[in-house]
Scaffold this active site. Structure first.
Site, PDB file in Angstrom:
ATOM      1  CG  HIS A 277      41.414  34.406  42.217  1.00  0.00           C
ATOM      2  ND1 HIS A 277      41.521  35.187  41.198  1.00  0.00           N
ATOM      3  CD2 HIS A 277      40.917  33.214  41.816  1.00  0.00           C
ATOM      4  CE1 HIS A 277      41.134  34.704  40.083  1.00  0.00           C
ATOM      5  NE2 HIS A 277      40.485  33.506  40.507  1.00  0.00           N
TER       6      HIS A 277
ATOM      7  NE  ARG B  35      40.018  40.062  37.776  1.00  0.00           N
ATOM      8  CZ  ARG B  35      39.006  40.597  37.246  1.00  0.00           C
ATOM      9  NH1 ARG B  35      38.035  39.727  36.996  1.00  0.00           N
ATOM     10  NH2 ARG B  35      38.904  41.897  37.080  1.00  0.00           N
ATOM     11  CE  LYS B  36      40.540  39.188  44.992  1.00  0.00           C
ATOM     12  NZ  LYS B  36      39.796  38.499  44.056  1.00  0.00           N
ATOM     13  CB  VAL B  37      47.711  43.069  45.300  1.00  0.00           C
ATOM     14  CG1 VAL B  37      49.101  43.789  45.340  1.00  0.00           C
ATOM     15  CG2 VAL B  37      46.492  44.029  45.129  1.00  0.00           C
TER      16      VAL B  37
END
Length: 378
Positions: free
Chosen positions: A178, A180-182
């Site tokens: 997603h 928002r992930k790294v």
């Protein structure tokens, strides 16, 4: 100045990556997905990667593949995004919520042990906001009690546990891509496993239970008519997304280093601000810092929502910390009131502040000074 809570790190190479798939006309799950799966598996040190449309569908698929269903129970920490628990409900099984450790906010092994019943079939630990849980302790319990483990590592790609990458040497670990992930593929997930038979079953189930994949049929030199021996799902990642993921996984170490550098600055400077505690990282773990979470102490002069409102007025985005899933209506209507005091306190008193790989020094200074001005010196 406006500072977002997070920002995906995508450049020109990611922008150009889907063109090859678009030009060939193969834009659904295909060769780029296979390449991305191999790259992720190689990075974490697993034999197999099985891409899915999201971490949520990956968790559901992982549970379904090991036979979790009606009448079963799966133990899940309540302090997690609600998708972790929802994936259990999708199977028809029941969620049994458990407590978390007061410092790491990850699953509390002793509490897991207390909640095991004759119906318990699996444990789902969560690597909360990028910090690996004490998975050895969970695996010891699971082995002794004959249970499966499905690790929700949504924010933890690149995290380490006792020197090894999260996702290595495990039965099933599920990651998220997603934004928002790294690293990101827009939406997407990946199950890693060392089990050959399980990997094959996961690949079949994610594509409607199809006995022969469409890729294999298109590449064959004879007509192949597939069959559908069991019900499966449409949980496929596509080649456009995977092409972006291939670029992102190559950049993962660079992006992690940037996040950790900014987290270290917060760690150095924020202890001088009144009423907040910085994240605790145990010696066995290396954090990805998908998010940077503060805990508001009893000395904090402002309530959390008031502090968040004041930061917003300054142009700084914040978010509540981690939700207490057992307090959501979806679960109170099913299971009534469940008392989890550590979880409930954490849900009330934690707050996320901006952190992303491209965060500038000036942006971070602005966030730190805003907190200092609103809360005062420690």
């Amino acid at each position: 100045m406006n500072v977002p809570i997070t920002k995906p790190t995508l450049g020109e190479e990611e922008a150009q990556a889907p063109l090859a798939s678009i030009r060939t006309g193969w834009v659904t799950q295909g060769p780029k997905v296979a390449e991305f799966e191999k790259a992720v598996a190689a990075y974490v040190g697993a034999k197999h990667g099985v891409a899915t449309s999201s971490c949520t569908t990956g968790l559901h698929l992982a549970l379904h593949a090991i036979g979790i269903g009606p009448g079963d129970e799966v133990i899940v920490p309540s302090l997690t995004f609600i998708a972790s628990a929802n994936a259990v409900l999708y199977t028809g099984a029941d969620v049994v919520f458990c407590e978390v450790d007061r410092r790491t906010f990850n699953i509390e092994p002793a509490d897991v042990e207390r909640r095991i019943t004759k119906r318990t079939k699996a444990i789902m630990p969560v690597d909360q906001i990028g910090l690996a849980c004490d998975i050895d302790a969970i695996n010891v319990i699971a082995k002794r009690r004959g249970l499966d483990v499905v690790e929700d590592a949504a924010p933890a790609i690149g995290a380490t546990y006792k020197g090894a990458k999260v996702g290595s040497g495990a039965h099933q670990v599920v990651f998220s891509f997603h934004p928002r992930k790294v690293i990101t593929t827009g939406e997407g997930g990946m199950i890693t496993t060392d089990d050959d038979d399980l990997a094959a079953r996961l690949r079949t189930l994610r594509q409607h239970g199809m006995s022969v994949s469409d890729v294999a049929r298109h590449q064959a030199d004879k007509v192949i008519i597939e069959d559908y021996p069991e019900i499966g799902f449409n949980y496929r990642l596509n080649d456009i997304q995977a092409s972006i993921g291939i670029v992102q996984i190559r950049r993962l170490d660079e992006l992690l280093a940037a996040r950790r550098e900014r987290a270290e600055r917060y760690n150095r400077e924020l202890p001088t601000v009144r009423g907040i505690e910085i994240p605790y990282v145990p010696p066995y773990a290396e954090h990805t810092y998908q998010s940077y979470m503060l805990t508001l102490t009893k000395d904090c002069p402002l309530e959390r929502e008031e502090l968040m409102t004041r930061m917003l007025r300054r142009g700084i985005a914040t978010r509540r910390g981690i939700m207490a899933s057992h307090l959501e209506k979806t679960y109170t209507t099913r299971y009534g009131k469940v008392s989890l005091p550590v979880t409930e306190e954490a849900a009330r008193t934690t707050m996320l502040i901006p952190l992303y790989a491209t965060m500038t020094e000036d942006e971070q200074t602005y966030v730190i000074e805003a907190l200092r001005e609103e809360l005062g010196p420690a």
